[in-house]
Scaffold this motif. Structure first.
Motif, mmCIF file in Angstrom:
data_model
loop_
_atom_site.group_PDB
_atom_site.id
_atom_site.type_symbol
_atom_site.label_atom_id
_atom_site.label_comp_id
_atom_site.label_asym_id
_atom_site.label_seq_id
_atom_site.Cartn_x
_atom_site.Cartn_y
_atom_site.Cartn_z
ATOM 1 N N ALA A 1 36.790 -21.759 -43.409
ATOM 2 C CA ALA A 1 37.713 -21.135 -44.362
ATOM 3 C C ALA A 1 38.711 -22.164 -44.892
ATOM 4 N N ALA A 2 39.189 -23.048 -43.997
ATOM 5 C CA ALA A 2 40.179 -24.043 -44.405
ATOM 6 C C ALA A 2 39.589 -25.085 -45.347
ATOM 7 N N THR A 3 38.297 -25.339 -45.240
ATOM 8 C CA THR A 3 37.663 -26.373 -46.080
ATOM 9 C C THR A 3 36.780 -25.790 -47.178
ATOM 10 N N ALA A 4 36.857 -24.485 -47.375
ATOM 11 C CA ALA A 4 36.015 -23.832 -48.386
ATOM 12 C C ALA A 4 36.327 -24.383 -49.777
ATOM 13 N N GLN A 5 35.293 -24.466 -50.595
ATOM 14 C CA GLN A 5 35.414 -25.044 -51.936
ATOM 15 C C GLN A 5 35.906 -24.032 -52.971
ATOM 16 N N SER A 6 35.722 -22.742 -52.674
ATOM 17 C CA SER A 6 36.136 -21.736 -53.656
ATOM 18 C C SER A 6 36.896 -20.617 -52.949
ATOM 19 N N PRO A 7 37.718 -19.913 -53.708
ATOM 20 C CA PRO A 7 38.443 -18.774 -53.117
ATOM 21 C C PRO A 7 37.494 -17.710 -52.557
ATOM 22 N N ARG A 8 36.359 -17.544 -53.215
ATOM 23 C CA ARG A 8 35.386 -16.545 -52.748
ATOM 24 C C ARG A 8 34.849 -16.925 -51.366
ATOM 25 N N GLU A 9 34.484 -18.191 -51.185
ATOM 26 C CA GLU A 9 34.013 -18.652 -49.873
ATOM 27 C C GLU A 9 35.123 -18.524 -48.821
ATOM 28 N N ALA B 1 35.508 -15.013 -47.709
ATOM 29 C CA ALA B 1 34.386 -14.588 -46.856
ATOM 30 C C ALA B 1 34.551 -15.135 -45.439
ATOM 31 N N PHE B 2 34.916 -16.414 -45.319
ATOM 32 C CA PHE B 2 35.114 -17.000 -43.982
ATOM 33 C C PHE B 2 36.331 -16.394 -43.275
ATOM 34 N N ASP B 3 37.387 -16.108 -44.042
ATOM 35 C CA ASP B 3 38.567 -15.447 -43.444
ATOM 36 C C ASP B 3 38.203 -14.066 -42.911
ATOM 37 N N ALA B 4 37.398 -13.325 -43.685
ATOM 38 C CA ALA B 4 36.974 -11.994 -43.244
ATOM 39 C C ALA B 4 36.137 -12.087 -41.971
ATOM 40 N N MET B 5 35.259 -13.092 -41.923
ATOM 41 C CA MET B 5 34.431 -13.272 -40.733
ATOM 42 C C MET B 5 35.293 -13.658 -39.530
ATOM 43 N N ALA B 6 36.261 -14.539 -39.728
ATOM 44 C CA ALA B 6 37.160 -14.940 -38.640
ATOM 45 C C ALA B 6 37.950 -13.733 -38.124
ATOM 46 N N THR B 7 38.369 -12.875 -39.018
ATOM 47 C CA THR B 7 39.105 -11.669 -38.620
ATOM 48 C C THR B 7 38.230 -10.747 -37.767
ATOM 49 N N ARG B 8 36.975 -10.595 -38.154
ATOM 50 C CA ARG B 8 36.049 -9.760 -37.369
ATOM 51 C C ARG B 8 35.805 -10.356 -35.986
ATOM 52 N N VAL B 9 35.633 -11.671 -35.925
ATOM 53 C CA VAL B 9 35.413 -12.336 -34.637
ATOM 54 C C VAL B 9 36.661 -12.196 -33.764
ATOM 55 N N GLU C 1 32.567 -18.130 -26.079
ATOM 56 C CA GLU C 1 31.646 -18.381 -27.199
ATOM 57 C C GLU C 1 32.178 -17.773 -28.495
ATOM 58 N N LEU C 2 32.744 -16.575 -28.420
ATOM 59 C CA LEU C 2 33.344 -15.956 -29.611
ATOM 60 C C LEU C 2 34.506 -16.794 -30.124
ATOM 61 N N PHE C 3 35.277 -17.361 -29.197
ATOM 62 C CA PHE C 3 36.400 -18.217 -29.601
ATOM 63 C C PHE C 3 35.893 -19.456 -30.344
ATOM 64 N N ALA C 4 34.803 -20.041 -29.867
ATOM 65 C CA ALA C 4 34.215 -21.197 -30.555
ATOM 66 C C ALA C 4 33.749 -20.794 -31.954
ATOM 67 N N LEU C 5 33.137 -19.612 -32.057
ATOM 68 C CA LEU C 5 32.702 -19.111 -33.362
ATOM 69 C C LEU C 5 33.907 -18.878 -34.272
ATOM 70 N N TYR C 6 34.988 -18.339 -33.702
ATOM 71 C CA TYR C 6 36.219 -18.128 -34.474
ATOM 72 C C TYR C 6 36.743 -19.464 -35.010
ATOM 73 N N ALA C 7 36.793 -20.482 -34.148
ATOM 74 C CA ALA C 7 37.289 -21.802 -34.567
ATOM 75 C C ALA C 7 36.424 -22.369 -35.690
ATOM 76 N N ASP C 8 35.123 -22.203 -35.577
ATOM 77 C CA ASP C 8 34.219 -22.706 -36.627
ATOM 78 C C ASP C 8 34.447 -21.979 -37.952
ATOM 79 N N THR C 9 34.569 -20.660 -37.910
ATOM 80 C CA THR C 9 34.766 -19.911 -39.161
ATOM 81 C C THR C 9 36.133 -20.202 -39.766
ATOM 82 N N ALA C 10 37.151 -20.398 -38.915
ATOM 83 C CA ALA C 10 38.478 -20.748 -39.431
ATOM 84 C C ALA C 10 38.442 -22.129 -40.087
ATOM 85 N N ALA C 11 37.696 -23.069 -39.486
ATOM 86 C CA ALA C 11 37.561 -24.403 -40.078
ATOM 87 C C ALA C 11 36.822 -24.323 -41.409
#
Length: 163
Positions: free
Chosen positions: A74-82, A85-93, A62-72
């Motif tokens: 991060a890859a499609t984020a509209q702004s550097p700030r977003e 934030a998603f990269d930081a969350m993926a790193t924590r997961v 389940e954590l791996f699925a959450l990691y994949a979602d946050t990485a996705a």
């Protein structure tokens, strides 16, 4: 007085025989205790191995699925700030996954293709024989737990084509 002297001669033999019996009894008791302790240690080791190998497997998946979602995200984020934030969350997961005995499989370009932990989603030709069966790109990371591949990484593999 001759009678007590005779008794003292017989007593050491009887005493030695009794001591020998007691020593044998104690040896058997110690052997049984040692066997019991060994069984207990083996049981504890087996339990620890089971816990490491699979107790957290559903959570890690389940954590791996959450990691994949946050990485996705991060890859499609509209702004550097977003993206940050998603990269930081993926790193924590990812840290949580590693803390629970999992490991992400993220092969880099030019690393050798490993059929145990990777799945070739596409093949791209190369004219360099040294690049044959190497990773051209990562499509999706994979997951291993306790050395066992749970989800293979999806990659593009180079294949040598002689011209």
């Amino acid at each position: 007085m001759t009678e007590p002297a005779a008794r003292s001669i017989e007593d050491p033999k009887t005493t030695i025989d009794q001591l020998a019996e007691r020593i044998e009894d104690l040896s058997r008791v110690i052997a049984r205790q040692a066997a019991t302790i060994e069984r207990m240690v083996d049981t504890a080791k087996a339990r620890a191995d089971r816990d490491r190998a699979g107790a957290d497997l559903p959570l890690v998946v389940e954590l791996f699925a959450l990691y994949a979602d946050t990485a996705a995200c991060a890859a499609t984020a509209q702004s550097p700030r977003e993206r940050d934030a998603f990269d930081a969350m993926a790193t924590r997961v990812e840290r949580l996954i590693v803390g629970r005995g999992g490991s992400l499989v993220t092969p880099r370009p030019n690393s050798p293709f490993d059929a145990l932990t990777m799945e070739a989603s596409d093949v791209t030709p190369t004219d360099d024989p040294a690049a044959d069966r190497t990773v051209d790109g990562l499509i999706q990371p994979g997951l291993t737990v306790s050395g066992r591949s749970i989800r293979p990484a999806t990659v593009v593999v180079r294949r040598y084509v002689e011209r």
